[in-house]
Design a protein around this motif. Sequence first.
Motif, short mmCIF file in Angstrom:
data_model
loop_
_atom_site.label_atom_id
_atom_site.label_comp_id
_atom_site.label_asym_id
_atom_site.label_seq_id
_atom_site.Cartn_x
_atom_site.Cartn_y
_atom_site.Cartn_z
N LYS A 1 0.66 -1.18 0.15
CA LYS A 1 0.11 -0.03 0.16
C LYS A 1 0.93 1.19 -0.19
CE LYS A 1 -4.21 -2.11 2.38
NZ LYS A 1 -4.95 -2.18 3.39
N SER A 2 2.23 1.06 0.03
CA SER A 2 3.02 2.35 0.11
C SER A 2 3.20 2.78 -1.29
CB SER A 2 4.45 1.92 0.84
OG SER A 2 5.07 0.91 -0.03
N ASP A 3 3.86 4.01 -1.26
CA ASP A 3 4.31 4.69 -2.69
C ASP A 3 5.45 3.99 -3.11
OD1 ASP A 3 2.39 6.46 -2.42
OD2 ASP A 3 3.90 8.09 -1.50
N THR A 4 6.09 3.54 -2.41
CA THR A 4 7.37 2.61 -2.91
C THR A 4 6.80 1.26 -3.78
OG1 THR A 4 8.66 3.10 -1.15
CG2 THR A 4 9.47 1.31 -2.47
N ALA A 5 5.56 0.86 -3.45
CA ALA A 5 4.88 -0.26 -4.21
C ALA A 5 4.90 0.05 -5.77
CB ALA A 5 3.74 -0.76 -3.64
N LYS A 6 4.53 1.44 -5.88
CA LYS A 6 4.28 1.98 -7.40
C LYS A 6 5.68 2.43 -8.09
CE LYS A 6 0.11 4.22 -5.77
NZ LYS A 6 -0.45 5.41 -5.13
N ASP A 7 6.52 2.75 -7.36
CA ASP A 7 8.00 3.14 -8.01
C ASP A 7 9.04 3.02 -6.83
OD1 ASP A 7 9.74 4.13 -9.37
OD2 ASP A 7 9.21 6.28 -9.37
N PRO A 8 9.89 2.12 -6.88
CA PRO A 8 10.40 1.39 -7.99
C PRO A 8 9.41 -0.12 -8.19
CG PRO A 8 11.89 1.03 -6.34
CD PRO A 8 10.94 1.96 -5.81
N GLY A 9 8.75 -0.20 -7.10
CA GLY A 9 8.01 -1.45 -7.18
C GLY A 9 8.26 -2.21 -6.02
N ILE A 10 7.50 -3.27 -5.40
CA ILE A 10 8.06 -4.13 -4.36
C ILE A 10 7.83 -5.57 -4.73
CG2 ILE A 10 7.39 -4.84 -2.12
CD1 ILE A 10 7.13 -2.02 -1.19
#
Length: 461
Positions: free
Chosen positions: A25-34
């Motif tokens: 649910k974090s912004d990191t999941a969108k960029d660069p991804g998790i």
Amino acid sequence: MNRPLRVAIVGAGPAGIYAADSLMKSDTAKDPGISIDLFERMPAPFGLIRYGVAPDHPRIKGIIAALHKVLDKPQVRLLGNIDYGTDITLDDLRSMYDAVIFSTGANADRALNIPGIDLDGSYGAADFVSWYDGHPDVPRTWPLEAEKVAVLGVGNVALDVARVLAKTGDELLPTEIPANVYEGLKQNKALEVHVFGRRGPAQAKFTPLELKELDHSKTIEVIVDPEDIDYDEASEAARRNSKICDQVANIIQDYAIRDAGDRPHKLYLHFFESPVEVLGEDGKVVGLRTERTELDGTGNVRGTGKFNEWDVQSVYRAVGYLSENIAKLPFDEQAGTIPNEAGRVLADDEDAAEGPHYLTGTYVTGWIKRGPVGLIGHTKGDANETVANLLEDFNKGALPQPQDPRLEAITELLDGRQHPYTTWDGWYRLDAHERALGEPQGRERVKVVEREDMLRASQES
């Protein structure tokens, strides 16, 4: 970094799955991804929900539906039947992941240091729970010869143990209990179950719904001595300040004022009785000695010097769970937790003058982080705090770079070691297999117990 953040989570119970959910649910999941790999010691996921919740609590097991949605995400991979410290090491994980979160929970019994606690017939609640929940690593039989049983503790685990002991095997048959558990419970001779708490109704750690559910069984008569209904100033304040505390106290009072019925199994809730000794003869439990206590005005109790002896033939201690030491990590034996600061694991070489030293890229969440207290849902807050600090470290460039962050690296390692492991697709196969076992009996499922059978069902196409 031009690749997804790689995170390993050790433990696929609620705490670990909530951590995965928080990461996605974090912004990191969108960029660069998790990209997340969940490692689980059992061939099946869900931890405490599968192996720590009483089988007649389908409402709590319904949490699995929410956890399913997380594990269905393409960014998450389940790798089961993998024991950390034996099948994989911390060095293995650090070589393939940017960060490692430990969410291994607590599954051992906390000790109760009173004379006689090690007698034959004295058991830990966690061991009994593992048996009736079909844990593959415990014996397939359980001694249920005692007609009168004591349960020490006034939390929900004590209530679960007492209820299962007081119910008949046929009452529990519609649940998911495996055949060996049903056969064992059919032979259960318990007619009286006595639950002991050293403090009063206002200090009991039951939840209202579980306490009310005791009375839903047609075979269980719940009995409370009216003399055990007592409150001091602090107890009254606790009732005013907590709706749950007040509800629990009211339910206990209702049990105390009603006339006893004629249901065959008696379940006694005793308050103000502090266990001081398990009595034995020829190495076996023959009774329990308690000291009568009284409130001291602060919600705590003091001994009165009056002792009671109870005719029981077995004793179950439900005084808390304890986490087990984890290889290559610091451990607080007394608290049963990994020393940490808001989820960041503290190194053993901490120098207070210089501030805390952390094990870089290593985190904890759930009961291994804060101790075995609170309900399942409370681990969400733990997960959010831990993940926030992990992502802060990532954004500061404070995480170490793994040598081989490829998705295939871990499966290549496991295949090279010829270690069998299960997957999320395998869980779907095991789930379907267990449901098929239950269908002819009109049951939702019958739980598979043997590890090899679980592996076989998980791997069949």
